[in-house]
Design a protein around this motif. Structure first.
Motif, PDB file in Angstrom:
ATOM      1  N   CYS A 104       0.226  -3.398  -7.442  1.00 30.55           N
ATOM      2  CA  CYS A 104       0.886  -3.245  -6.144  1.00 30.55           C
ATOM      3  C   CYS A 104       1.355  -4.586  -5.577  1.00 30.55           C
ATOM      4  O   CYS A 104       1.991  -4.613  -4.511  1.00 30.55           O
TER       5      CYS A 104
ATOM      6  N   THR B 135      -9.426   0.220 -10.199  1.00 32.53           N
ATOM      7  CA  THR B 135      -8.955   0.020  -8.830  1.00 32.53           C
ATOM      8  C   THR B 135      -8.418  -1.391  -8.613  1.00 32.53           C
ATOM      9  O   THR B 135      -7.356  -1.574  -7.990  1.00 32.53           O
ATOM     10  N   GLU B 136      -9.114  -2.384  -9.120  1.00 30.74           N
ATOM     11  CA  GLU B 136      -8.660  -3.766  -8.947  1.00 30.74           C
ATOM     12  C   GLU B 136      -7.334  -4.005  -9.657  1.00 30.74           C
ATOM     13  O   GLU B 136      -6.438  -4.675  -9.128  1.00 30.74           O
TER      14      GLU B 136
ATOM     15  N   GLU C 223      -4.509  -2.441  -7.706  1.00 35.96           N
ATOM     16  CA  GLU C 223      -4.154  -3.303  -6.575  1.00 35.96           C
ATOM     17  C   GLU C 223      -3.264  -4.447  -7.039  1.00 35.96           C
ATOM     18  O   GLU C 223      -2.297  -4.822  -6.356  1.00 35.96           O
TER      19      GLU C 223
ATOM     20  N   LYS D  91       0.880  -1.180   0.000  1.00 35.83           N
ATOM     21  CA  LYS D  91       0.000   0.000   0.000  1.00 35.83           C
ATOM     22  C   LYS D  91       0.914   1.226   0.000  1.00 35.83           C
ATOM     23  O   LYS D  91       1.321   1.734   1.049  1.00 35.83           O
TER      24      LYS D  91
ATOM     25  N   SER E 278      -8.443   3.500  -2.172  1.00 38.15           N
ATOM     26  CA  SER E 278      -8.420   2.281  -1.361  1.00 38.15           C
ATOM     27  C   SER E 278      -7.107   1.508  -1.470  1.00 38.15           C
ATOM     28  O   SER E 278      -6.843   0.621  -0.649  1.00 38.15           O
ATOM     29  N   CYS E 279      -6.274   1.846  -2.457  1.00 41.16           N
ATOM     30  CA  CYS E 279      -5.020   1.110  -2.673  1.00 41.16           C
ATOM     31  C   CYS E 279      -3.831   1.725  -1.942  1.00 41.16           C
ATOM     32  O   CYS E 279      -2.732   1.160  -1.988  1.00 41.16           O
TER      33      CYS E 279
END
Length: 287
Positions: free
Chosen positions: A148, A141-142, A145, A32, A55-56
């Motif tokens: 990351c 967003t997915e 993530e 994160k 959110s990430c």
């Protein structure tokens, strides 16, 4: 898989991750990172952009300067709501990149891009992962993530690509010259002893000037899948839409472009879906 093994046995310093290879990282817990953001008069896009990556992240620093359209007020309110983000106003106007004024030998450093970037960078936590983000992108967003999950060692740097698009009259356009780019100026990296420098010079008889981050040679580059759209025309200072520079996505031979630029397997189909792009574009504050 062969290149994957070479990369993790230090026989090569680059790795290209496609959609299939990305699945191998699914069991890894994503980092994160902290966001390194610079903003100027982007009230139209900033809320949708921030919500797509919020959110990430663990937090970050949001630098801004000379805002006149409500962007400053938005950032201050955002950081009150999300105190893991630090607002940081730069007190000077900036000379934009490629500006002819950079040809002068004597330029006050406070007006230079690298000075501003380092002003923001210095407020980021040391020995933490950092992601460089702009306020005119929308992220899947997915997919972000998943990106990351890629850094394994502190010398890994994930190079982030982007798709240059614009929407008008319910038509999605892509930039004719650079529909999908990977210039190396957006990344995820580990914050050790690095800083921005200033570069100016001539390339192909064209004067260029911009900030640049020189990375230690020991860094290893990971080239990732496409996970965001870039909407440069929505910005107030770029609001002129020159159709000569853009082409409707449905008329552009994206398959041929992907093949010619060796991007096979790295562009998820949903990132090229017109309805998906339009739905996200319409989230912007375009009133």
């Amino acid at each position: 898989m062969y290149n994957f093994l070479k990369f993790y046995t230090n026989l090569t310093r680059t790795l290209t991750v496609d959609i299939g290879l990305q699945k191998l990282y699914k069991l890894r817990k994503p980092i994160k990172p902290y966001a390194f953001i610079r903003v100027h008069n982007e009230i139209k896009t900033i809320d949708t952009c921030f919500n797509s990556f919020l959110s990430c992240l663990s937090g970050g620093v949001i630098g801004f300067n000379s805002c006149t359209d409500g962007t400053k007020e938005y950032i201050l309110d955002f950081c009150k709501k999300y105190p893991q983000f630090i607002p940081l106003e730069y007190p000077f106007d900036l000379i934009p990149p490629y500006d002819e004024r950079y040809k002068e030998d004597i330029i006050n450093e406070r007006y230079r891009l690298d000075t501003y970037y380092n002003f923001v960078w210095e407020k980021l936590p040391k020995n933490e992962w950092i992601i460089k983000l702009d306020a005119d992108h929308i992220w899947d967003t997915e997919a972000l993530e998943d990106l990351c999950r890629l850094p394994v060692r502190k010398r890994d740097i994930v190079i982030l690509s982007r798709m240059n698009v614009h929407c008008q009259n319910n038509i999605v356009y892509v930039n004719k010259i650079n529909p999908i780019v990977e210039p190396g100026d957006s990344w995820i990296l580990y914050n050790e002893d690095i800083k921005f420098d200033f570069y100016r010079g001539w390339e192909k008889k064209r004067f260029i000037a911009y900030e640049i981050l020189y990375l230690p040679k020991r860094h290893r580059k990971i080239f990732s899948i496409l996970a965001n759209w870039h909407f440069p025309i929505v910005k107030s200072h770029r609001s002129t839409f020159n159709k000569d520079e853009w082409i409707p996505l449905r008329e552009f031979d994206m398959k041929q472009y992907i093949k010619e630029n060796k991007l096979e397997g790295r562009i998820p189909e949903h990132m090229l879906d017109e309805n998906n792009i339009l739905e996200n574009f319409n989230k912007f504050n375009l009133r």
